[in-house]
Write a protein that holds these residues in place. Structure first.
Motif, PDB file in Angstrom:
ATOM      1  N   GLY A 121       0.821  -1.194   0.000  1.00 12.31           N
ATOM      2  CA  GLY A 121       0.000   0.000   0.000  1.00 12.31           C
ATOM      3  C   GLY A 121       0.855   1.244   0.000  1.00 12.31           C
ATOM      4  N   LEU A 122       0.172   2.374   0.048  1.00  9.80           N
ATOM      5  CA  LEU A 122       0.818   3.669  -0.058  1.00  9.80           C
ATOM      6  C   LEU A 122       0.232   4.597   0.986  1.00  9.80           C
ATOM      7  N   LEU A 123       1.095   5.347   1.661  1.00 10.43           N
ATOM      8  CA  LEU A 123       0.668   6.391   2.578  1.00 10.43           C
ATOM      9  C   LEU A 123       1.221   7.716   2.076  1.00 10.43           C
ATOM     10  N   THR A 124       0.360   8.712   2.008  1.00  6.08           N
ATOM     11  CA  THR A 124       0.793  10.036   1.612  1.00  6.08           C
ATOM     12  C   THR A 124       1.240  10.804   2.840  1.00  6.08           C
ATOM     13  N   LYS A 125       2.426  11.408   2.750  1.00 11.62           N
ATOM     14  CA  LYS A 125       2.917  12.208   3.867  1.00 11.62           C
ATOM     15  C   LYS A 125       2.029  13.448   4.050  1.00 11.62           C
ATOM     16  N   PRO A 126       1.927  13.939   5.298  1.00  9.94           N
ATOM     17  CA  PRO A 126       2.656  13.517   6.491  1.00  9.94           C
ATOM     18  C   PRO A 126       2.104  12.230   7.076  1.00  9.94           C
ATOM     19  N   LEU A 127       2.989  11.473   7.720  1.00  9.85           N
ATOM     20  CA  LEU A 127       2.590  10.233   8.364  1.00  9.85           C
ATOM     21  C   LEU A 127       1.634  10.524   9.507  1.00  9.85           C
ATOM     22  N   ARG A 128       0.478   9.856   9.478  1.00  4.58           N
ATOM     23  CA  ARG A 128      -0.526   9.999  10.534  1.00  4.58           C
ATOM     24  C   ARG A 128      -0.859   8.621  11.059  1.00  4.58           C
ATOM     25  N   LEU A 129      -0.970   8.506  12.386  1.00  3.81           N
ATOM     26  CA  LEU A 129      -1.195   7.192  12.987  1.00  3.81           C
ATOM     27  C   LEU A 129      -2.542   6.602  12.584  1.00  3.81           C
ATOM     28  N   ASP A 130      -3.571   7.438  12.422  1.00  7.30           N
ATOM     29  CA  ASP A 130      -4.871   6.893  12.045  1.00  7.30           C
ATOM     30  C   ASP A 130      -4.837   6.324  10.633  1.00  7.30           C
ATOM     31  N   ALA A 131      -4.130   7.020   9.715  1.00  6.86           N
ATOM     32  CA  ALA A 131      -4.007   6.510   8.350  1.00  6.86           C
ATOM     33  C   ALA A 131      -3.186   5.231   8.321  1.00  6.86           C
ATOM     34  N   LEU A 132      -2.139   5.157   9.142  1.00  9.70           N
ATOM     35  CA  LEU A 132      -1.331   3.945   9.217  1.00  9.70           C
ATOM     36  C   LEU A 132      -2.162   2.780   9.730  1.00  9.70           C
ATOM     37  N   GLU A 133      -2.938   3.010  10.774  1.00  8.98           N
ATOM     38  CA  GLU A 133      -3.782   1.955  11.340  1.00  8.98           C
ATOM     39  C   GLU A 133      -4.770   1.444  10.298  1.00  8.98           C
ATOM     40  N   THR A 134      -5.357   2.362   9.535  1.00 11.66           N
ATOM     41  CA  THR A 134      -6.308   1.970   8.504  1.00 11.66           C
ATOM     42  C   THR A 134      -5.641   1.122   7.434  1.00 11.66           C
ATOM     43  N   ALA A 135      -4.434   1.523   7.026  1.00 14.53           N
ATOM     44  CA  ALA A 135      -3.718   0.770   5.999  1.00 14.53           C
ATOM     45  C   ALA A 135      -3.373  -0.634   6.468  1.00 14.53           C
ATOM     46  N   LEU A 136      -3.022  -0.781   7.731  1.00 13.36           N
ATOM     47  CA  LEU A 136      -2.601  -2.084   8.245  1.00 13.36           C
ATOM     48  C   LEU A 136      -3.764  -3.059   8.402  1.00 13.36           C
ATOM     49  N   THR A 137      -4.972  -2.546   8.463  1.00 12.10           N
ATOM     50  CA  THR A 137      -6.134  -3.419   8.554  1.00 12.10           C
ATOM     51  C   THR A 137      -6.789  -3.633   7.195  1.00 12.10           C
ATOM     52  N   ASN A 142      -6.959   7.039   3.325  1.00 10.22           N
ATOM     53  CA  ASN A 142      -7.186   8.358   2.758  1.00 10.22           C
ATOM     54  C   ASN A 142      -6.280   9.367   3.428  1.00 10.22           C
ATOM     55  N   ALA A 143      -5.880  10.367   2.685  1.00 15.09           N
ATOM     56  CA  ALA A 143      -5.115  11.457   3.262  1.00 15.09           C
ATOM     57  C   ALA A 143      -6.021  12.286   4.163  1.00 15.09           C
ATOM     58  N   ALA A 144      -5.404  13.081   5.033  1.00 12.37           N
ATOM     59  CA  ALA A 144      -6.180  13.963   5.892  1.00 12.37           C
ATOM     60  C   ALA A 144      -6.986  14.937   5.032  1.00 12.37           C
ATOM     61  N   PRO A 145      -8.196  15.275   5.470  1.00 11.57           N
ATOM     62  CA  PRO A 145      -8.995  16.220   4.695  1.00 11.57           C
ATOM     63  C   PRO A 145      -8.266  17.540   4.509  1.00 11.57           C
ATOM     64  N   ASP A 146      -8.400  18.111   3.337  1.00 14.43           N
ATOM     65  CA  ASP A 146      -7.774  19.393   3.044  1.00 14.43           C
ATOM     66  C   ASP A 146      -8.887  20.421   2.924  1.00 14.43           C
ATOM     67  N   ASP A 147      -8.966  21.318   3.909  1.00 16.64           N
ATOM     68  CA  ASP A 147     -10.045  22.309   3.915  1.00 16.64           C
ATOM     69  C   ASP A 147      -9.656  23.603   3.229  1.00 16.64           C
ATOM     70  N   GLY A 148      -8.481  23.604   2.581  1.00 16.60           N
ATOM     71  CA  GLY A 148      -8.047  24.789   1.877  1.00 16.60           C
ATOM     72  C   GLY A 148      -7.299  25.789   2.732  1.00 16.60           C
ATOM     73  N   ALA A 149      -7.130  25.509   4.013  1.00 18.30           N
ATOM     74  CA  ALA A 149      -6.398  26.420   4.892  1.00 18.30           C
ATOM     75  C   ALA A 149      -4.919  26.441   4.519  1.00 18.30           C
ATOM     76  N   ALA A 150      -4.252  27.523   4.874  1.00 16.34           N
ATOM     77  CA  ALA A 150      -2.833  27.649   4.567  1.00 16.34           C
ATOM     78  C   ALA A 150      -1.975  26.825   5.510  1.00 16.34           C
ATOM     79  N   PHE A 151      -2.444  26.658   6.759  1.00 20.88           N
ATOM     80  CA  PHE A 151      -1.651  25.960   7.760  1.00 20.88           C
ATOM     81  C   PHE A 151      -2.536  25.015   8.570  1.00 20.88           C
ATOM     82  N   ASP A 152      -1.915  23.962   9.072  1.00 28.05           N
ATOM     83  CA  ASP A 152      -2.592  23.015   9.950  1.00 28.05           C
ATOM     84  C   ASP A 152      -1.882  23.041  11.299  1.00 28.05           C
ATOM     85  N   PRO A 153      -2.372  23.788  12.260  1.00 25.67           N
ATOM     86  CA  PRO A 153      -1.688  23.884  13.556  1.00 25.67           C
ATOM     87  C   PRO A 153      -1.642  22.562  14.311  1.00 25.67           C
TER      88      PRO A 153
END
Length: 262
Positions: A121-137, A142-153
């Protein structure tokens, strides 16, 4: 994004810690992955290039790994070549580890390479534990939702939860310095008429900036890499993508500089 539906799932909770090999050449991303995976209870070994990944994964004196996370673009030889060499090892037959590729930009060429190398499988960076867990099962990843914001604090907030404040500050400062160097290298490649090198630098920028929450710069770098892969340096698409990339750079650096003071 899962490739294989016939591999048994790995239950990767802290109650069942995994032995994980991370092959990532970017120091700031490698350290972030190490912190995340250890926080989740896993045992982690990191390497920086393709040959070291193959050597570690096939070491007959070691305990082996349950999971390999291989960056697609590695020094020495790429992550997909490392995956092919690991899959060919007779001693791993029947006990082959799960292999997930890591990439900053899931371009058509990158997806094809990941599918062809024997990865699961493939994971798109940045590495996220929830995405990794989903891939392993074996569920769709899916990548994290992109809401169009400039930054993700949340990206840096998560790191502050995992690491001492001085270490987070040092990582952020190193990331800003790395991005400044990559900007110069990309400009040199562009001015030197080398679309392959320019695209490689855009890919690196996407991976580093995404890991530290600079999502507008990540989007711009991904678009630039895609334009260079499709059209080279010629044409309006690549030029427009470079303009958007440049426009996103200074705000990203200013954001990271502010975070070192937080």
């Amino acid at each position: 994004m899962g490739f294989s539906a016939d591999r048994p799932p790995i239950h990767s909770t802290a109650a069942r810690p995994l032995r994980v090999l991370v092959a990532e050449d970017e120091a700031v991303n490698r350290m972030a992955a190490l912190a995340l995976l250890r926080r989740a209870g896993h045992s982690v070994v990191t390497v920086e290039d393709g040959p070291s990944a193959v050597a570690a994964a096939t070491d007959p004196t070691g305990d082996g790994f349950d999971l390999l996370l291989l960056d697609l673009g590695l020094p020495g030889f790429d992550g997909d070549e490392a995956a092919r060499r690991i899959r060919r090892q007779p001693r791993l037959t029947g006990t082959a580890p799960r292999i997930l590729m890591l990439t900053a930009t899931a371009t058509p060429d990158g997806l094809a390479r990941c599918r062809a190398c024997g990865a699961d499988g493939l994971l798109t960076k940045p590495l996220r534990l929830d995405a990794l867990e989903t891939a392993l099962t074996n569920s769709p990843t899916n990548a994290a939702p992109d809401d169009g914001a400039a930054f993700d604090p949340n990206a840096i907030a998560q790191m502050r939860d995992l690491l001492p404040a001085d270490r987070v500050g040092a990582l952020i400062a190193k990331t800003a310095d790395t991005l400044r160097q990559y900007r110069t290298a990309l400009a040199d490649a562009w001015n030197g008429g080398d679309p392959r090198a320019a695209g490689a630098m855009a890919h690196k920028v996407a991976g580093v900036s995404g890991q530290y929450g600079c999502v507008a710069l990540r989007r711009a770098a991904q678009a630039l890499e895609a334009a260079l892969e499709r059209d080279g340096l010629a044409g309006a698409n690549a030029t427009a993508a470079l303009t958007r990339f440049d426009e996103a750079y200074d705000p990203a650096l200013a954001y990271l500089d502010r975070q070192t003071l937080g």
